[in-house]
Design a protein around this motif. Structure first.
Motif, PDB file in Angstrom:
ATOM      1  N   ALA A   7       0.684  -1.202   0.004  1.00 43.39           N
ATOM      2  CA  ALA A   7       0.256   0.067  -0.083  1.00 43.39           C
ATOM      3  C   ALA A   7       0.871   1.283   0.066  1.00 43.39           C
ATOM      4  O   ALA A   7       0.152   2.426   0.210  1.00 43.39           O
ATOM      5  CB  ALA A   7      -0.882  -0.200   1.295  1.00 43.39           C
ATOM      6  N   GLY A   8       2.166   0.981  -0.385  1.00 42.74           N
ATOM      7  CA  GLY A   8       2.949   2.315  -0.264  1.00 42.74           C
ATOM      8  C   GLY A   8       4.292   1.813  -0.046  1.00 42.74           C
ATOM      9  O   GLY A   8       4.530   0.763   0.484  1.00 42.74           O
ATOM     10  N   TYR A   9       5.400   3.062  -0.390  1.00 41.40           N
ATOM     11  CA  TYR A   9       6.578   2.584  -0.120  1.00 41.40           C
ATOM     12  C   TYR A   9       7.416   3.899   0.081  1.00 41.40           C
ATOM     13  O   TYR A   9       7.017   4.872  -0.574  1.00 41.40           O
ATOM     14  CB  TYR A   9       7.262   1.804  -1.465  1.00 41.40           C
ATOM     15  CG  TYR A   9       7.378   2.628  -2.750  1.00 41.40           C
ATOM     16  CD1 TYR A   9       8.761   3.106  -2.908  1.00 41.40           C
ATOM     17  CD2 TYR A   9       6.457   2.643  -3.660  1.00 41.40           C
ATOM     18  CE1 TYR A   9       8.937   3.886  -4.202  1.00 41.40           C
ATOM     19  CE2 TYR A   9       6.718   3.260  -4.576  1.00 41.40           C
ATOM     20  CZ  TYR A   9       7.710   3.891  -4.986  1.00 41.40           C
ATOM     21  OH  TYR A   9       8.292   4.609  -6.317  1.00 41.40           O
ATOM     22  N   ILE A  10       8.547   3.872   0.630  1.00 38.02           N
ATOM     23  CA  ILE A  10       9.743   4.910   0.472  1.00 38.02           C
ATOM     24  C   ILE A  10      11.029   4.628   0.281  1.00 38.02           C
ATOM     25  O   ILE A  10      11.345   3.607   0.737  1.00 38.02           O
ATOM     26  CB  ILE A  10       9.547   5.589   1.924  1.00 38.02           C
ATOM     27  CG1 ILE A  10      10.500   7.116   1.885  1.00 38.02           C
ATOM     28  CG2 ILE A  10      10.076   4.958   3.198  1.00 38.02           C
ATOM     29  CD1 ILE A  10      10.060   8.109   2.950  1.00 38.02           C
ATOM     30  N   THR A  40       2.413   9.377   5.494  1.00 35.73           N
ATOM     31  CA  THR A  40       2.963   9.874   6.704  1.00 35.73           C
ATOM     32  C   THR A  40       3.594   8.960   7.602  1.00 35.73           C
ATOM     33  O   THR A  40       4.707   9.392   8.435  1.00 35.73           O
ATOM     34  CB  THR A  40       1.796  10.736   7.533  1.00 35.73           C
ATOM     35  OG1 THR A  40       1.436  11.796   6.541  1.00 35.73           O
ATOM     36  CG2 THR A  40       2.123  11.418   8.674  1.00 35.73           C
ATOM     37  N   GLN A  41       2.862   7.743   7.650  1.00 34.83           N
ATOM     38  CA  GLN A  41       3.578   6.799   8.617  1.00 34.83           C
ATOM     39  C   GLN A  41       4.860   6.205   8.061  1.00 34.83           C
ATOM     40  O   GLN A  41       5.866   5.822   8.894  1.00 34.83           O
ATOM     41  CB  GLN A  41       2.716   5.442   8.765  1.00 34.83           C
ATOM     42  CG  GLN A  41       1.403   5.804   9.636  1.00 34.83           C
ATOM     43  CD  GLN A  41       0.749   4.671   9.992  1.00 34.83           C
ATOM     44  OE1 GLN A  41       0.918   3.719  10.537  1.00 34.83           O
ATOM     45  NE2 GLN A  41      -0.785   4.924   9.912  1.00 34.83           N
ATOM     46  N   LEU A  42       5.117   6.215   6.672  1.00 32.68           N
ATOM     47  CA  LEU A  42       6.350   5.788   6.003  1.00 32.68           C
ATOM     48  C   LEU A  42       7.287   6.912   6.302  1.00 32.68           C
ATOM     49  O   LEU A  42       8.349   6.581   6.677  1.00 32.68           O
ATOM     50  CB  LEU A  42       6.000   5.633   4.352  1.00 32.68           C
ATOM     51  CG  LEU A  42       5.471   4.373   4.045  1.00 32.68           C
ATOM     52  CD1 LEU A  42       4.993   4.429   2.718  1.00 32.68           C
ATOM     53  CD2 LEU A  42       6.531   3.272   4.253  1.00 32.68           C
ATOM     54  N   ILE A  43       7.062   8.236   6.403  1.00 30.27           N
ATOM     55  CA  ILE A  43       7.852   9.248   6.803  1.00 30.27           C
ATOM     56  C   ILE A  43       8.486   9.067   8.255  1.00 30.27           C
ATOM     57  O   ILE A  43       9.304   8.956   8.660  1.00 30.27           O
ATOM     58  CB  ILE A  43       7.286  10.629   6.492  1.00 30.27           C
ATOM     59  CG1 ILE A  43       6.917  11.069   5.007  1.00 30.27           C
ATOM     60  CG2 ILE A  43       8.214  11.731   7.306  1.00 30.27           C
ATOM     61  CD1 ILE A  43       8.330  11.192   4.247  1.00 30.27           C
ATOM     62  N   ASN A  44       7.141   8.567   9.138  1.00 27.37           N
ATOM     63  CA  ASN A  44       7.618   8.318  10.598  1.00 27.37           C
ATOM     64  C   ASN A  44       8.393   7.327  10.839  1.00 27.37           C
ATOM     65  O   ASN A  44       9.363   7.479  11.542  1.00 27.37           O
ATOM     66  CB  ASN A  44       6.472   8.472  11.334  1.00 27.37           C
ATOM     67  CG  ASN A  44       5.533   9.638  11.258  1.00 27.37           C
ATOM     68  OD1 ASN A  44       6.328  10.696  11.353  1.00 27.37           O
ATOM     69  ND2 ASN A  44       4.145   9.441  11.870  1.00 27.37           N
ATOM     70  N   ALA A  45       8.378   6.265   9.841  1.00 25.28           N
ATOM     71  CA  ALA A  45       9.409   5.044  10.080  1.00 25.28           C
ATOM     72  C   ALA A  45      10.742   5.690   9.680  1.00 25.28           C
ATOM     73  O   ALA A  45      11.699   5.064  10.236  1.00 25.28           O
ATOM     74  CB  ALA A  45       8.640   4.130   9.101  1.00 25.28           C
TER      75      ALA A  45
END
Length: 135
Positions: A58-61, A86-91
């Motif tokens: 459901a997304g990647y960074i 936003t959760q990917l950025i937080n991780a």
């Protein structure tokens, strides 16, 4: 693979690019500095985190932990505006141990991208113009 859990999402660090999936999430193509070719050449310097809802990607960074620079981040259209990016950025910031992060060469024709980065309170320090002359 290491896991970071939230109430509805799991975030896993992966070793290999999932280009077929990643490309399908794009609204705009990345700049050459963040392109597939460039990232493949610098694979040893970057980290890939993938977000999963159940077993669905459901997304990647993709980022460089040393420079705290986001190379690519994307969420498929059907999962946008749910806090996944936003959760990917937080991780990422948790992983790097820093609240600093940088994103370069964001295409300002993508109001979704620029809006997202503004919502993170990132400041636009430099703007670049593309100038073309037909000969």
């Amino acid at each position: 693979e290491s896991d970071k859990k939230s109430s509805f999402l799991s975030i896993k660090q992966v070793e290999n690019f999932k280009w077929d999936d990643f490309i399908s999430f794009w609204s705009i193509k990345p700049s050459w500095q963040n392109s597939i070719t460039t990232l493949e050449k610098s694979k040893d310097k970057i980290t890939i985190l993938c977000a999963y809802l159940e077993d669905e990607l459901a997304g990647y960074i993709i980022y460089n932990a040393q420079t705290k620079r986001i190379q690519q981040i994307a969420v498929p259209t059907i999962h946008r505006r749910k806090g996944i990016a936003t959760q990917l950025i937080n991780a990422m910031t948790q992983s790097t141990g820093s609240k600093e992060l940088y994103a370069f060469n964001i295409d300002n024709s993508s109001s979704e991208s620029t809006g997202f980065f503004k919502s993170l309170s990132l400041e636009n320090n430099v703007s670049q113009l593309e100038m073309i002359k037909n000969i």
